[in-house]
Write a protein that holds these residues in place. Structure first.
Motif, PDB file in Angstrom:
ATOM      1  N   THR A   9      73.626  59.091  48.532  1.00  0.00           N
ATOM      2  CA  THR A   9      72.399  58.489  49.055  1.00  0.00           C
ATOM      3  C   THR A   9      71.250  59.490  48.898  1.00  0.00           C
ATOM      4  O   THR A   9      71.449  60.705  48.997  1.00  0.00           O
ATOM      5  N   GLY A  10      70.062  58.955  48.624  1.00  0.00           N
ATOM      6  CA  GLY A  10      68.891  59.828  48.442  1.00  0.00           C
ATOM      7  C   GLY A  10      69.076  60.814  47.315  1.00  0.00           C
ATOM      8  O   GLY A  10      68.862  62.011  47.481  1.00  0.00           O
ATOM      9  N   SER A  11      69.468  60.300  46.130  1.00  0.00           N
ATOM     10  CA  SER A  11      69.743  61.223  45.012  1.00  0.00           C
ATOM     11  C   SER A  11      68.667  61.156  43.930  1.00  0.00           C
ATOM     12  O   SER A  11      68.890  61.577  42.803  1.00  0.00           O
ATOM     13  N   SER A  12      67.492  60.656  44.287  1.00  0.00           N
ATOM     14  CA  SER A  12      66.396  60.571  43.312  1.00  0.00           C
ATOM     15  C   SER A  12      65.683  61.916  43.145  1.00  0.00           C
ATOM     16  O   SER A  12      64.918  62.099  42.220  1.00  0.00           O
ATOM     17  N   ARG A  13      65.904  62.835  44.074  1.00  0.00           N
ATOM     18  CA  ARG A  13      65.282  64.167  43.960  1.00  0.00           C
ATOM     19  C   ARG A  13      65.997  65.154  44.891  1.00  0.00           C
ATOM     20  O   ARG A  13      66.908  64.759  45.627  1.00  0.00           O
ATOM     21  N   GLY A  14      65.556  66.407  44.849  1.00  0.00           N
ATOM     22  CA  GLY A  14      66.028  67.421  45.800  1.00  0.00           C
ATOM     23  C   GLY A  14      67.529  67.671  45.757  1.00  0.00           C
ATOM     24  O   GLY A  14      68.157  67.709  44.688  1.00  0.00           O
ATOM     25  N   ILE A  15      68.092  67.856  46.934  1.00  0.00           N
ATOM     26  CA  ILE A  15      69.505  68.214  47.063  1.00  0.00           C
ATOM     27  C   ILE A  15      70.403  67.076  46.540  1.00  0.00           C
ATOM     28  O   ILE A  15      71.397  67.317  45.858  1.00  0.00           O
ATOM     29  N   GLY A  16      70.024  65.839  46.849  1.00  0.00           N
ATOM     30  CA  GLY A  16      70.822  64.690  46.395  1.00  0.00           C
ATOM     31  C   GLY A  16      70.910  64.623  44.885  1.00  0.00           C
ATOM     32  O   GLY A  16      71.976  64.349  44.324  1.00  0.00           O
ATOM     33  N   GLY A  70      68.346  50.892  44.513  1.00  0.00           N
ATOM     34  CA  GLY A  70      67.372  51.094  45.586  1.00  0.00           C
ATOM     35  C   GLY A  70      67.927  50.556  46.892  1.00  0.00           C
ATOM     36  O   GLY A  70      68.586  49.520  46.903  1.00  0.00           O
ATOM     37  N   ALA A  71      67.678  51.257  47.982  1.00  0.00           N
ATOM     38  CA  ALA A  71      68.125  50.789  49.306  1.00  0.00           C
ATOM     39  C   ALA A  71      67.440  51.612  50.386  1.00  0.00           C
ATOM     40  O   ALA A  71      66.960  52.715  50.117  1.00  0.00           O
ATOM     41  N   ASP A  72      67.436  51.058  51.564  1.00  0.00           N
ATOM     42  CA  ASP A  72      66.965  51.804  52.739  1.00  0.00           C
ATOM     43  C   ASP A  72      68.180  51.998  53.634  1.00  0.00           C
ATOM     44  O   ASP A  72      68.638  51.056  54.281  1.00  0.00           O
ATOM     45  N   VAL A  73      68.714  53.219  53.666  1.00  0.00           N
ATOM     46  CA  VAL A  73      69.960  53.438  54.415  1.00  0.00           C
ATOM     47  C   VAL A  73      69.767  53.284  55.926  1.00  0.00           C
ATOM     48  O   VAL A  73      70.740  53.129  56.666  1.00  0.00           O
ATOM     49  N   ASN A  99      73.516  61.879  52.082  1.00  0.00           N
ATOM     50  CA  ASN A  99      72.515  62.934  51.882  1.00  0.00           C
ATOM     51  C   ASN A  99      71.108  62.511  52.300  1.00  0.00           C
ATOM     52  O   ASN A  99      70.315  63.365  52.714  1.00  0.00           O
ATOM     53  N   ALA A 100      70.806  61.220  52.199  1.00  0.00           N
ATOM     54  CA  ALA A 100      69.435  60.769  52.473  1.00  0.00           C
ATOM     55  C   ALA A 100      68.995  61.252  53.852  1.00  0.00           C
ATOM     56  O   ALA A 100      69.732  61.121  54.832  1.00  0.00           O
ATOM     57  N   GLY A 101      67.812  61.825  53.911  1.00  0.00           N
ATOM     58  CA  GLY A 101      67.342  62.324  55.205  1.00  0.00           C
ATOM     59  C   GLY A 101      65.840  62.529  55.199  1.00  0.00           C
ATOM     60  O   GLY A 101      65.228  62.721  54.141  1.00  0.00           O
ATOM     61  N   SER A 148      78.926  64.590  54.529  1.00  0.00           N
ATOM     62  CA  SER A 148      77.605  64.321  55.104  1.00  0.00           C
ATOM     63  C   SER A 148      76.794  65.606  55.128  1.00  0.00           C
ATOM     64  O   SER A 148      77.308  66.676  55.453  1.00  0.00           O
ATOM     65  N   ILE A 149      75.518  65.470  54.772  1.00  0.00           N
ATOM     66  CA  ILE A 149      74.648  66.643  54.727  1.00  0.00           C
ATOM     67  C   ILE A 149      73.913  66.751  56.058  1.00  0.00           C
ATOM     68  O   ILE A 149      73.004  65.977  56.361  1.00  0.00           O
ATOM     69  N   SER A 150      74.353  67.714  56.859  1.00  0.00           N
ATOM     70  CA  SER A 150      73.718  67.987  58.148  1.00  0.00           C
ATOM     71  C   SER A 150      72.654  69.069  57.923  1.00  0.00           C
ATOM     72  O   SER A 150      71.913  69.030  56.936  1.00  0.00           O
ATOM     73  N   GLY A 195      70.971  75.702  55.013  1.00  0.00           N
ATOM     74  CA  GLY A 195      69.902  76.425  55.714  1.00  0.00           C
ATOM     75  C   GLY A 195      68.578  75.985  55.124  1.00  0.00           C
ATOM     76  O   GLY A 195      68.317  74.792  55.025  1.00  0.00           O
ATOM     77  N   TYR A 196      67.743  76.949  54.701  1.00  0.00           N
ATOM     78  CA  TYR A 196      66.452  76.594  54.085  1.00  0.00           C
ATOM     79  C   TYR A 196      66.622  76.511  52.575  1.00  0.00           C
ATOM     80  O   TYR A 196      66.918  77.510  51.930  1.00  0.00           O
ATOM     81  N   ILE A 197      66.453  75.319  52.056  1.00  0.00           N
ATOM     82  CA  ILE A 197      66.679  75.046  50.637  1.00  0.00           C
ATOM     83  C   ILE A 197      65.356  74.627  50.002  1.00  0.00           C
ATOM     84  O   ILE A 197      64.608  73.831  50.593  1.00  0.00           O
ATOM     85  N   GLN A 198      65.082  75.137  48.798  1.00  0.00           N
ATOM     86  CA  GLN A 198      63.831  74.763  48.117  1.00  0.00           C
ATOM     87  C   GLN A 198      63.885  73.305  47.689  1.00  0.00           C
ATOM     88  O   GLN A 198      64.735  72.930  46.873  1.00  0.00           O
ATOM     89  N   SER A 199      63.026  72.488  48.283  1.00  0.00           N
ATOM     90  CA  SER A 199      62.935  71.064  47.911  1.00  0.00           C
ATOM     91  C   SER A 199      61.604  70.557  48.439  1.00  0.00           C
ATOM     92  O   SER A 199      60.856  71.300  49.080  1.00  0.00           O
ATOM     93  N   ASP A 200      61.325  69.266  48.206  1.00  0.00           N
ATOM     94  CA  ASP A 200      60.069  68.684  48.726  1.00  0.00           C
ATOM     95  C   ASP A 200      59.997  68.848  50.237  1.00  0.00           C
ATOM     96  O   ASP A 200      58.929  68.993  50.815  1.00  0.00           O
ATOM     97  N   MET A 201      61.186  68.809  50.893  1.00  0.00           N
ATOM     98  CA  MET A 201      61.215  68.876  52.359  1.00  0.00           C
ATOM     99  C   MET A 201      60.683  70.209  52.879  1.00  0.00           C
ATOM    100  O   MET A 201      60.029  70.268  53.911  1.00  0.00           O
TER     101      MET A 201
END
Ligand code: NAP
Length: 257
Positions: A9-16, A70-73, A99-101, A148-150, A195-201
């Motif tokens: 889930t949420g694999s269009s960018r970043g960690i996903g 496409g979906a809204d989890v 992963n979506a968060g 699950s990505i906490s 921890g702190y990961i480089q992404s849009d977040m």
């Protein structure tokens, strides 16, 4: 792992995205999910879809099959459809990565009911909705890998993130219980706390904030999406067949060892 189908889930960018590519590298077929909602303008949905399609092209370049969904989890019906569409398109579901968060950082006194709901519904309810739908299929085949990505924030808390932290702590209890409920049916459930990961977040952080955080990390740098993806790829691989109900921090030793 060429016979495995993974939904991230949420694999269009970043960690996903990094997780999707890492699992594709291992030969998995991938359902790439991006955020799509009728409550969002068409152009916004289309932009999110383009990101996901780019990830699908990268997966295909690695020689694996990809489907873009496409979906809204945070919506029960949409999450259920996401899992059903994965099974319809790729024949089965062996691996689910929740992963979506989202985060909506604010002090507790300033958090509205809507913001609280939105964060909890995406980060925690989303994992529940997707896992419930996926477990139904996994149980039949007596095989499943759920990660699950906490976040380290879910373990230790963080000022300005009570809703985010509550959702990420919730994923710990959720995972430990899921592991106990379905271990005998061949399904493992584990949780990864970056921890702190480089992404849009984390791109919203100022240089001074980033430097201050890096100072508290034993390895002296922020993590990359690939740092997280490698651990997820391990947890869903046969090398981790005897690991369930575990929390793995991927944080470079944040806060000291
Ligand atoms: P990101 O770059 O903001 O990406 C978030 C992803 O989630 C995007 O693909 C987004 O889709 C998707 N998404 C958001 N809401 C969604 C919904 N309702 N339904 C479906 N998809 C949705 O975030 P990230 O940094 O990669 O974070 C990924 C996960 O790691 C999150 O759970 C986050 O809490 C966790 N995490 C991150 C960090 C960090 O430092 N970055 C640290 C600890 C934990 P669109 O692109 O279509 O919007």
């Amino acid at each position: 792992m060429s016979n495995r189908v993974a939904l991230i889930t949420g694999s269009s960018r970043g960690i996903g995205r990094a997780i999707a590519l890492a699992l594709a590298q291992e030969g998995c077929q991938i359902a790439v999910n991006y955020y799509e909602s009728s409550q969002v303008e068409d152009e916004v949905n289309a932009a999110h879809r383009r990101d996901a399609e780019e990830v699908a092209r990268e997966i295909e370049a690695l020689g694996s099959k990809a489907v873009v969904l496409g979906a809204d989890v945070s919506c029960s019906q949409s999450a259920q459809q996401l899992v059903e569409q994965t099974v319809k398109a790729l024949g089965q579901i062996d691996i689910l990565v929740n992963n979506a968060g989202i985060n909506k950082d604010n002090l507790v006194l300033r958090i509205s009911d809507e913001e609280w709901d939105q964060v909890l519904k995406t980060n925690l309810y989303g994992a529940f909705y997707c896992s419930r739908a996926a477990v139904k299929h996994m149980v039949r085949r007596r095989y499943g890998r759920i990660v699950s990505i906490s976040s380290v924030v879910g373990v230790s808390g963080n000022a300005g993130q009570v809703h985010y932290a509550a959702s990420k702590s919730g994923l710990l209890g959720f995972t430990y219980s899921l592991a106990k409920e379905y271990g005998r049916r061949g399904i493992t459930a584990n949780v990864v706390a970056p921890g702190y990961i480089q992404s849009d977040m984390t791109a919203q952080l100022s240089d001074a904030q980033t430097a201050h955080i890096a100072d508290r990390i034993v390895l002296g740098r922020l993590g990359t999406p690939e740092d997280v993806a490698g651990v997820v790829a391990f947890l869903v691989s046969p090398r981790a067949d005897y690991i369930t109900g575990q929390l793995i921090r991927v944080d470079g030793g944040l806060g000291g060892l």
